[in-house]
Structures are given as structure tokens and as C-alpha cells.
Design a protein around this motif. Structure first.
Motif, mmCIF file in Angstrom:
data_model
loop_
_atom_site.group_PDB
_atom_site.id
_atom_site.type_symbol
_atom_site.label_atom_id
_atom_site.label_comp_id
_atom_site.label_asym_id
_atom_site.label_seq_id
_atom_site.Cartn_x
_atom_site.Cartn_y
_atom_site.Cartn_z
ATOM 1 N N UNK A 244 5.521 -15.893 -19.338
ATOM 2 C CA UNK A 244 6.496 -16.716 -20.063
ATOM 3 C C UNK A 244 6.095 -18.193 -20.114
ATOM 4 N N UNK A 245 4.954 -18.506 -19.497
ATOM 5 C CA UNK A 245 4.423 -19.876 -19.466
ATOM 6 C C UNK A 245 5.389 -20.862 -18.792
ATOM 7 N N UNK A 246 6.100 -20.350 -17.801
ATOM 8 C CA UNK A 246 6.923 -21.232 -16.971
ATOM 9 C C UNK A 246 6.083 -21.798 -15.831
ATOM 10 N N UNK A 247 5.071 -21.015 -15.429
ATOM 11 C CA UNK A 247 4.103 -21.453 -14.426
ATOM 12 C C UNK A 247 2.695 -21.206 -14.961
ATOM 13 N N UNK A 248 1.734 -21.953 -14.417
ATOM 14 C CA UNK A 248 0.351 -21.823 -14.871
ATOM 15 C C UNK A 248 -0.571 -21.649 -13.665
ATOM 16 N N UNK A 249 -1.568 -20.794 -13.837
ATOM 17 C CA UNK A 249 -2.582 -20.648 -12.793
ATOM 18 C C UNK A 249 -3.576 -21.787 -12.902
ATOM 19 N N UNK A 250 -3.897 -22.386 -11.772
ATOM 20 C CA UNK A 250 -4.920 -23.421 -11.725
ATOM 21 C C UNK A 250 -6.201 -22.780 -11.186
ATOM 22 N N UNK A 251 -7.190 -22.673 -12.021
ATOM 23 C CA UNK A 251 -8.462 -22.090 -11.608
ATOM 24 C C UNK A 251 -9.173 -23.036 -10.641
ATOM 25 N N UNK A 252 -9.697 -22.475 -9.568
ATOM 26 C CA UNK A 252 -10.370 -23.261 -8.544
ATOM 27 C C UNK A 252 -11.869 -22.960 -8.564
ATOM 28 N N UNK A 253 -12.665 -24.000 -8.650
ATOM 29 C CA UNK A 253 -14.115 -23.830 -8.677
ATOM 30 C C UNK A 253 -14.636 -23.365 -7.312
ATOM 31 N N UNK A 254 -15.495 -22.344 -7.360
ATOM 32 C CA UNK A 254 -16.202 -21.852 -6.165
ATOM 33 C C UNK A 254 -15.307 -21.253 -5.085
ATOM 34 N N UNK A 255 -14.048 -20.932 -5.432
ATOM 35 C CA UNK A 255 -13.157 -20.316 -4.441
ATOM 36 C C UNK A 255 -12.377 -19.172 -5.064
ATOM 37 N N UNK A 256 -12.383 -18.041 -4.387
ATOM 38 C CA UNK A 256 -11.567 -16.902 -4.808
ATOM 39 C C UNK A 256 -10.762 -16.451 -3.592
ATOM 40 N N UNK A 257 -9.466 -16.327 -3.764
ATOM 41 C CA UNK A 257 -8.592 -15.909 -2.665
ATOM 42 C C UNK A 257 -8.210 -14.439 -2.893
ATOM 43 N N UNK A 258 -8.728 -13.557 -2.063
ATOM 44 C CA UNK A 258 -8.397 -12.131 -2.206
ATOM 45 C C UNK A 258 -8.068 -11.531 -0.849
ATOM 46 N N UNK A 259 -7.286 -10.455 -0.885
ATOM 47 C CA UNK A 259 -6.968 -9.725 0.342
ATOM 48 C C UNK A 259 -6.751 -8.267 -0.003
ATOM 49 N N UNK A 260 -6.862 -7.413 0.999
ATOM 50 C CA UNK A 260 -6.603 -5.988 0.815
ATOM 51 C C UNK A 260 -5.190 -5.652 1.267
ATOM 52 N N UNK A 261 -4.593 -4.691 0.575
ATOM 53 C CA UNK A 261 -3.297 -4.158 0.981
ATOM 54 C C UNK A 261 -3.513 -2.748 1.515
ATOM 55 N N UNK A 262 -2.839 -2.434 2.610
ATOM 56 C CA UNK A 262 -3.069 -1.155 3.281
ATOM 57 C C UNK A 262 -1.788 -0.347 3.475
ATOM 58 N N UNK A 263 -1.953 0.952 3.416
ATOM 59 C CA UNK A 263 -0.927 1.900 3.857
ATOM 60 C C UNK A 263 -1.339 2.317 5.258
ATOM 61 N N UNK A 264 -0.410 2.244 6.208
ATOM 62 C CA UNK A 264 -0.750 2.576 7.594
ATOM 63 C C UNK A 264 0.266 3.558 8.196
#
Length: 289
Positions: A244-264
Motif C-alpha cells: 500500500x506504500x505506507x512503508x518503504x524498504x530501505x535497501x542496505x549495501x553489502x548487508x542481508x539480514x536473514x534467519x531460519x524458522x524452525x518447527x521443533x
């Protein structure tokens, strides 16, 4: 008393021929006699008169039959229904916030729509509490966004989650330290999102946290109404606002934030048909092979 003892008692109350009952139930005459004796010992009085080689219900035996025949038939029917309906029962699930708020609800709704004999009790907890409750048997299943390395825990990766920097102000791609002077909103201490973000920027700059928040909706409201604020969240959380363009993603140079989600779940968890069916439904919903 046991169902087996009641069954033999009720059979014998109808037919005094122990040999006939022995053949019908595929047990020895001795086992029948022992079962009746065990039942009478538990009730502390005889239920049959021993007349010759026959066992004939006495007055107390007739009363006991009257009291037990309907409950016995109900229990047998319950047993039959329970064995017949393998996909029925209650599942206790605990999830971390992103999964529990934005991903799992639709999966649970879809599953319950197909299985009306099931109750799923869901609670949102932090990952540490979920692991603790898995280990002490308080919940059947956990879904977390943090890494876990515990010999008692089985973990299955169900999804890769991307964390992004968002603001109500549209900006070009930047280096992370160019956002140093923004008013940073971050989740409370102990949050997986916060830990991953801070670990990624460690050594780049010391972030000045303007405000902490517990609920995503609280942060969204502040971000939308205050363009100089900024935060790091799961992309799942802000899908609607980005569209809806109420918020915008700010692309960050040389950084990617990722994580795994698990079922346990606990390594000693009994995998009932219901348990397996629900897990497989989650996998299918998230397109996991």
C-alpha cells in the motif's frame, strides 16, 4: 476393575456355559474363572452362586449387571469411535511472534476447516520459553525463529525469513551507517529480530535506540506517523504496508539480514496420526518437501 473383567462377567451373566464363552472369547476356562474371582475380590462379595458346575447370577450380581451394562456399552462405543477417528484430539502449539501472528493463523484456520474434530490451542511465547515447554512436555509442537541446538529437540527448517529496514520515508540504497542518526525503533530485549539485527551491525556503529516496542502494530503506527523513525522487521510483518506504500524498504549495501524458522518437538514425542497429519499440513502449506 477392567473392561476385560466386565466383558467376561456380562457374557457369563447371559450364558452359564463357561466352555461356550471360552470358545467365543478365545480364552481358557481357567482364565474366565480367574477373571470372575478377581472381579468379586475387588467388589468384596460374590456375584454368582456356584451351583454344581454352573455359575448363576445371585441377587447382588443382577444388581451389578444392571448398574454396569449401559456404562460398559458406552465405553466400548467410545473405544470404537476413538480407534476409528485417528484424526481427532487437541494439539498444544507455541510459536514465536512473527510466526504466530502472520503465518500460522491461516494455516490453522485451513486445517480446522478440513478437520472439525480437532482443537488447536496456540500460544505466543519467546523461543527460550517454547524450548523449555517442549522439554518439559507442556506443549506438543513449537515454531521458532531462533537457532536451537539441544540433544532433546528435533528441529525442521520450515521457512527462511528475511529481515528488512523500513521507514515511512522512501530512500535510495544506503550503507547501514548512513542511517545512524535516524530514530531507531527496536523490539524488546530477548527478541530474535533484535538480536539478529544487532549482531549484523556489530562493529559498524553503535545504534542509539530511540524507543523499544513489544507489538508490531505499535511500531507500524509510529513509523507511518513519524517519517524520521526507522526499524528492522520481518518482511512478513509489513507485506500489506509495503504493497500500500505506507512503508518503504530501505535497501542496505553489502548487508542481508536473514534467519531460519524452525518447527521443533521433543525427540521422544509420540507421533500420533493426528500429530503427523498436522505437521505434514504445515509442510504442505509452506511448500516444504
Amino acid at each position: 476393575m477392567t473392561l476385560k473383567e466386565l466383558k467376561i462377567f456380562l457374557e457369563l451373566s447371559e450364558t452359564q456355559n463357561i466352555l461356550e464363552i471360552s470358545k467365543k472369547l478365545s480364552i481358557t476356562q481357567s482364565a474366565i474363572s480367574q477373571s470372575i474371582k478377581s472381579l468379586e475380590n475387588k467388589l468384596k462379595e460374590p456375584l454368582f452362586d456356584r451351583i454344581g458346575k454352573k455359575l448363576v447370577l445371585n441377587e447382588r450380581g443382577r444388581e451389578f449387571k444392571k448398574m454396569t451394562i449401559n456404562p460398559y456399552n458406552q465405553l466400548i462405543n467410545i473405544q470404537y469411535q476413538f480407534l476409528k477417528e485417528k484424526i481427532a484430539g487437541t494439539i498444544y502449539v507455541a510459536t514465536s511472534k512473527t510466526l504466530g501472528t502472520y503465518i500460522l493463523p491461516q494455516i490453522i484456520f485451513d486445517y480446522l476447516s478440513k478437520n472439525r474434530n480437532i482443537l488447536i490451542k496456540k500460544d505466543i511465547q519467546n523461543s527460550t520459553k517454547i524450548i523449555e515447554n517442549i522439554k518439559n512436555g507442556k506443549i506438543d509442537l513449537g515454531l521458532i525463529e531462533n537457532e536451537v541446538d539441544d540433544k532433546d529437540i528435533i528441529k525442521v527448517k520450515i521457512k527462511e525469513d528475511e529481515l528488512i529496514i523500513v521507514s515511512a520515508q522512501k530512500q535510495k540504497e544506503l550503507f547501514i551507517d548512513e542511517l545512524k542518526n535516524k530514530k531507531w525503533l527496536l523490539r524488546e530485549e530477548g527478541s530474535g529480530t533484535r538480536e539478529i539485527f544487532l549482531n549484523h551491525i556489530k562493529g559498524v556503529f553503535d545504534i542509539d535506540i530511540f524507543m523499544e516496542y513489544n507489538e508490531f502494530e505499535e511500531a507500524k503506527t509510529i513509523l507511518i506517523n513519524n517519517p524520521d523513525t526507522i526499524t528492522c522487521v520481518s518482511k512478513e510483518v509489513v507485506k500489506k504496508e509495503l504493497k500500500e506504500k505506507k512503508l518503504y524498504e530501505i535497501k542496505i549495501k553489502n548487508l542481508i539480514f536473514k534467519r531460519n524458522m524452525y518447527l521443533i518437538y521433543h525427540k521422544n514425542k509420540t507421533k500420533s496420526e493426528l500429530f503427523e497429519d498436522f505437521i505434514n499440513f504445515i509442510f504442505d502449506s509452506l511448500k516444504i518437501k
